[in-house]
Design an enzyme around this catalytic site. Structure first.
Site, PDB file in Angstrom:
ATOM      1  N   ASP A  74       1.041  -1.180  -0.134  1.00  0.00           N
ATOM      2  CA  ASP A  74       0.112  -0.078  -0.063  1.00  0.00           C
ATOM      3  C   ASP A  74       0.976   1.165   0.057  1.00  0.00           C
ATOM      4  O   ASP A  74       1.894   1.311   0.667  1.00  0.00           O
ATOM      5  CB  ASP A  74      -0.954  -0.126   1.260  1.00  0.00           C
ATOM      6  N   HIS A  75       0.594   2.082  -0.941  1.00  0.00           N
ATOM      7  CA  HIS A  75       1.409   3.552  -0.931  1.00  0.00           C
ATOM      8  C   HIS A  75       2.880   3.226  -0.990  1.00  0.00           C
ATOM      9  O   HIS A  75       3.610   3.927  -0.007  1.00  0.00           O
ATOM     10  CB  HIS A  75       0.944   4.474   0.310  1.00  0.00           C
TER      11      HIS A  75
END
Ligand SMILES: [Zn+2]
Length: 316
Positions: A81-82
């Site tokens: 994620d990210h």
């Protein structure tokens, strides 16, 4: 069974969205797997940079490997994620992740394209898929006028260009959601007009909604009644998930709501059991409550009950 998000999106597109849940520890991992098995749902496990460094990335990966053995029926993707560029390469080369997100959305358009393209090339060479981001999600402030807020949303024409130039496999769009518990200070909601325009430009292409916790008001009230101090917390109306799914959203990220479950369970438990100093009884309550929360979200996303259909598709 670990699959790519691409395989999950193929099954879900236009019909329902897959829940993407962030995990940090053992109890969350157990609750997530139980909830998804209980609701017969495919899912996406998200590991953030923060989760990788909370203990050690080897610990969090080990938890997921173990859960895969404990729950042999589960079908899920393992997703960064990210990620920044370096963390993406680290995950691509680890051989464990099936999907990474490169988030260069803070960069100007050309630079975002350049970085994303490099990550896509490295990932595709190893059969790993890439989510990218265009537009800026933010906490919308009360003093920001609608026009300024609109300026942060993803531009549908840029989205088409971005996907063509980078070859990314899915795109996180800013369509009115925001990160964290303090969302939508005004009457702002999801911009279905923008989403619909993006889908028109990118038919069949999987879109992703970040910051999509609903921040249930009864949960916030219980936390505050047990000594918490969450003021003005609001979130996304989760009855809108299905409409977003019909417009091409195949992945919906939910993190804040799970943190609220953790906070509520622990605050209430220790008030009700002041004599307790064993970490397991409260851990058991949390795993059970988290599993219920996950099953309920999957029902709202439409992914509940889809596990066997997805199994047929991925075993072909
Ligand atoms: Zn996000």
């Amino acid at each position: 069974m670990i699959v790519t998000t691409k395989e999950l999106f193929k099954a879900a597109y236009g019909k329902y969205a897959i829940g993407a849940y962030n995990i940090n520890n053992l109890e969350q991992t157990m609750g997530l797997f139980r909830g998804c098995i209980d609701s017969s749902a495919p899912f996406i496990i998200q590991i953030s940079k923060g989760a990788r460094s909370y203990t050690d990335k080897i610990m969090i990966e080990g938890l997921i490997r173990s859960a895969d053995q404990v729950f042999p029926d589960a079908i899920f993707a393992v997703h960064l994620d990210h990620g920044d560029e370096q963390t993406c390469y680290d995950c691509i080369n680890s051989g464990f992740y099936s999907s990474v997100m490169i988030d260069a959305s803070a960069e100007p358009f050309e630079k975002n394209v350049e970085i994303t393209k490099r990550v896509v090339d490295a990932a595709h060479a190893k059969g790993i898929v890439v989510e990218a981001e265009l537009g800026k999600l933010g906490g919308v402030e009360e003093h920001v006028s609608v026009n300024e807020a609109d300026a942060k949303l993803t531009d549908p024409d840029q989205a088409k260009k971005f996907v063509e130039l980078t070859g990314c496999d899915s795109l996180a769009c800013a369509i009115g959601t925001s990160h964290g518990a303090f969302k939508f200070s005004g009457t702002q909601g999801l911009h279905f007009d923008v989403l619909s325009a993006i889908q028109k430009n990118l038919p069949g292409f999987p879109l992703v909604m970040h910051g999509s916790s609903s921040v249930p008001q009864d949960e916030v009230a219980r936390i505050n009644a047990a000594g918490g101090n969450l003021k003005g917390a609001k979130g996304v109306d989760d009855t809108q998930f299905r409409r977003a799914a019909e417009l091409g959203v195949t992945k919906i990220n939910i993190d804040t709501d799970g943190r609220l479950v953790w906070t509520r369970v622990h605050r209430e438990y220790f008030i009700e059991h002041p004599e307790n100093f064993d970490l397991r009884p409260v851990g058991k309550v949390f795993m059970s409550e988290y599993a219920k929360f996950i099953a309920d979200k999957n029902a709202k996303l439409g992914s509940a009950g889809q596990l066997e259909a997805v199994r047929k598709l991925v075993s072909k």
